[in-house]
Design an enzyme around this catalytic site. Structure first.
Site, short mmCIF file in Angstrom:
data_model
loop_
_atom_site.label_atom_id
_atom_site.label_comp_id
_atom_site.label_asym_id
_atom_site.label_seq_id
_atom_site.Cartn_x
_atom_site.Cartn_y
_atom_site.Cartn_z
N TYR A 88 0.83 -1.21 0.00
CA TYR A 88 0.00 0.00 0.00
C TYR A 88 0.86 1.26 0.00
O TYR A 88 1.72 1.42 0.87
CB TYR A 88 -0.92 -0.04 1.22
CG TYR A 88 -1.63 1.25 1.57
CD1 TYR A 88 -2.41 1.91 0.63
CD2 TYR A 88 -1.53 1.80 2.84
CE1 TYR A 88 -3.07 3.07 0.95
CE2 TYR A 88 -2.20 2.96 3.18
CZ TYR A 88 -2.96 3.61 2.24
OH TYR A 88 -3.61 4.76 2.56
N ASP B 114 -2.66 -6.94 8.58
CA ASP B 114 -3.70 -5.95 8.26
C ASP B 114 -4.77 -6.66 7.43
O ASP B 114 -4.54 -6.99 6.27
CB ASP B 114 -3.07 -4.80 7.49
CG ASP B 114 -4.04 -3.65 7.24
OD1 ASP B 114 -5.26 -3.90 7.16
OD2 ASP B 114 -3.58 -2.50 7.13
N ILE C 17 -8.01 -5.64 6.64
CA ILE C 17 -9.16 -4.77 6.40
C ILE C 17 -9.95 -5.16 5.15
O ILE C 17 -11.09 -4.72 4.98
CB ILE C 17 -8.74 -3.29 6.30
CG1 ILE C 17 -7.83 -3.04 5.09
CG2 ILE C 17 -8.04 -2.85 7.57
CD1 ILE C 17 -7.53 -1.57 4.86
N LYS D 274 -13.57 -0.91 4.19
CA LYS D 274 -13.59 -1.62 2.91
C LYS D 274 -14.76 -2.58 2.81
O LYS D 274 -15.48 -2.59 1.82
CB LYS D 274 -12.27 -2.36 2.72
CG LYS D 274 -11.04 -1.51 2.93
CD LYS D 274 -11.01 -0.28 2.03
CE LYS D 274 -9.76 0.54 2.27
NZ LYS D 274 -9.71 1.77 1.42
#
Length: 542
Positions: free
Chosen positions: A156, A297, A299, A340
């Protein structure tokens, strides 16, 4: 007068070094595309020639499901419970542990998304103002200034952005020529000037990903932590390997950095792929051997739409031998948010899940700097507490994500552009080397600028995601209607035709479809006959 001028010059800097530095990363290509979009946003009626935002991973596909629930459950928005007002209760001070009703509902929802193969203890959840705050709080808890984390590439852009600094904007002048890197310029420096849609010339300089210039944001800007990339390649679909982890660890020690952990995104942003059990076992073995932490992570956990499906690191951890799990349980941490899966980034709801009491205690104290509002927790406690709604939402949302992803992949394939095979996420990892004049990072940035300024699509170049191979781009598809995505694909097809590009699809994309021979100049899209009622326009956030 002379004395006054001297006094003014001698005046000390009133702002801190952090406030006046450029270390936030807002000037990277990832964010510069956003800036240009905001100046000239596409609108099918008011501005059909504007830039289409394909660099923002938002989920706008299932708003109608949430809106229908809100209409059927007015007490949630009306700050009522059982018909009675809870306004005063919510308006008063809340401690930073969060509302028990919301934490219980969130724990159940997270377990439901993982097929109830993992259970979550609400007392181990720390609420934060989004996943960005959660990741930063974890870094503060696990590392000191100058300590390092290993992150598999590509990752990211918000973690670390490629250096691409805008220097100045000139008024429109037809006599001004486009600048190019001169002989005296450093080999990694590329100077570019391009006319924007508003008639001005935008000039900036950029460095190749091999340059040491990096602007840090989410993980490093305030914490002072360092990031060491774990270099992954397309040879195996960018899957992490033990050799790559060991190499990153050695490079960190060569820089005299103390490695405190590995951070992964699962499902991956920007790849749109889920980590396999084997990958997660490999990572757990590595952090166990090194005595460091693993931050996962997750998400995008609710966006997985195809096999092999999403597997949480907590599920793999629980399946290991009891002694392994005991040694690792306090060094494995999960980040989650509702940005998300539910498409609610504006609500700023994130969470840390950890079985480490010290992390939970410290992160809870830090959360006082970015709390989730009481009215937001009240609303979402009701929404996530509705088991019938969450069951239907999860199934329908993933179906819609797959449908929109397939639309993008099919459209790109028609012009000879292939994607890494994905099974999750709100984006595709797209190989656009066939549209580049030369296979280099300079060629990648040249194509990116043309796509933004000439084609009118804001996409994210792979170099901004720390990818070492030029020609990859992250392209988002869930933040627009199906018709808008059709327009974007048509624009790209027209660009490829006008430039005589669009060579046969590249071979060797891991897990991808067989290479196809497709002549781009004859491609013309006719989407109207293909669209079904289910893939028509749905309400967009903006």
């Amino acid at each position: 007068m002379v004395s006054m001028v001297a006094d003014e010059k001698a005046q000390p800097q009133l702002l801190s070094k952090k406030a006046t530095s450029n270390s936030h990363g807002q000037d990277s290509s990832y964010f510069l595309g956003w800036e240009e979009y905001e100046k000239n946003p596409f609108d099918p009626i008011a501005n059909p020639g504007g830039i289409i935002q394909m660099g923002l991973a938002e989920n706008q596909l299932s708003f109608d499901l949430i809106e229908a629930w809100l209409e059927a459950n007015p007490d949630a928005l009306g700050l009522r419970r059982g018909g009675a007002s809870v306004f005063r209760e919510l308006a008063l001070f809340q401690d930073y542990h969060g509302l028990p009703a919301f934490k219980n509902a969130l724990a159940r929802f997270m377990s439901e998304q993982r097929g109830y193969r993992v259970s979550f203890d609400p007392s181990n959840i720390v609420l934060t103002a989004g996943a960005t705050s959660a990741n930063e709080a974890l870094v503060f808890c696990l590392a000191d200034h100058g300590d390092a984390f290993l992150i598999p590439t590509p990752y990211y852009p918000g973690y670390v952005s490629v250096c691409m600094r805008r220097f100045y904007s000139l008024p429109y002048d037809a006599n001004v020529q486009v600048a190019a890197a001169g002989p005296a310029a450093p080999r990694t420096l590329l100077t570019t000037t391009r006319r924007t849609s508003h008639g001005s010339l935008l000039t900036w300089q950029s460095t190749s990903p091999s340059s040491p210039c990096r602007f840090d944001r989410d993980l490093k800007w305030r914490t002072g932590a360092e990031i060491v990339p774990v270099h992954c390649t397309s040879d195996n679909g960018f899957r992490v390997t033990r050799d790559a982890l060991d190499d990153a660890y050695r490079r960190a020690h060569k820089r005299r950095l103390r490695v405190k952990g590995v951070l992964i995104t699962n499902p991956s942003n920007p790849l749109g792929t889920t980590s396999t059990r084997a990958d997660l076992d490999l990572l757990l073995d590595f952090v166990s051997a090194k005595g460091i932490h693993l931050v996962s992570d997750e998400i995008y956990s609710g966006t997985a739409f195809a096999d092999p499906g999403f597997v949480s690191v907590l599920e793999v951890l629980a399946s290991r031998r009891a002694d392994d799990e005991g040694r690792l349980s306090d060094r494995v941490h999960v980040v989650y948010s509702l940005s998300k899966d539910l498409g609610l980034p504006g609500f700023r709801v994130g969470a840390i899940y950890s079985s480490n009491p010290g992390v939970v205690s410290a992160a809870t104290k830090m959360s006082s700097f970015g709390l989730v509002s009481s009215q937001t927790q009240h609303l979402l406690a009701s929404l996530l507490g509705d088991k019938e709604f969450t069951r239907r939402y999860i199934a329908e949302n993933t179906r819609r994500i797959k449908e929109r992803r397939d639309q993008l992949v099919e459209g790109l394939r028609a012009i000879g552009v292939e994607c890494l095979e994905s099974n999750a996420g709100l984006f595709c990892w797209v190989r656009m080397g066939s549209l580049m004049r030369n296979q280099s990072f300079e060629g990648e940035m040249e194509l990116w600028k043309k796509v933004v300024f000439e084609v009118g699509l804001n996409i994210s170049p792979g170099s901004s995601c720390h990818c070492r191979e030029p020609g990859w781009f992250r392209v988002c598809f869930a933040n627009m209607s199906a018709k808008t995505l059709d327009i974007a694909l048509q624009r790209l097809a027209d660009f490829a035709e006008a430039n005589g590009k669009g060579a046969p699809a590249q071979k060797g994309l891991a897990g991808g479809a067989p290479a196809r021979t497709m002549s781009c100049p004859v491609v013309r899209f006719s989407w109207a006959n293909r669209l079904t009622p289910a893939s028509g326009d749905r309400k967009a956030e903006r």
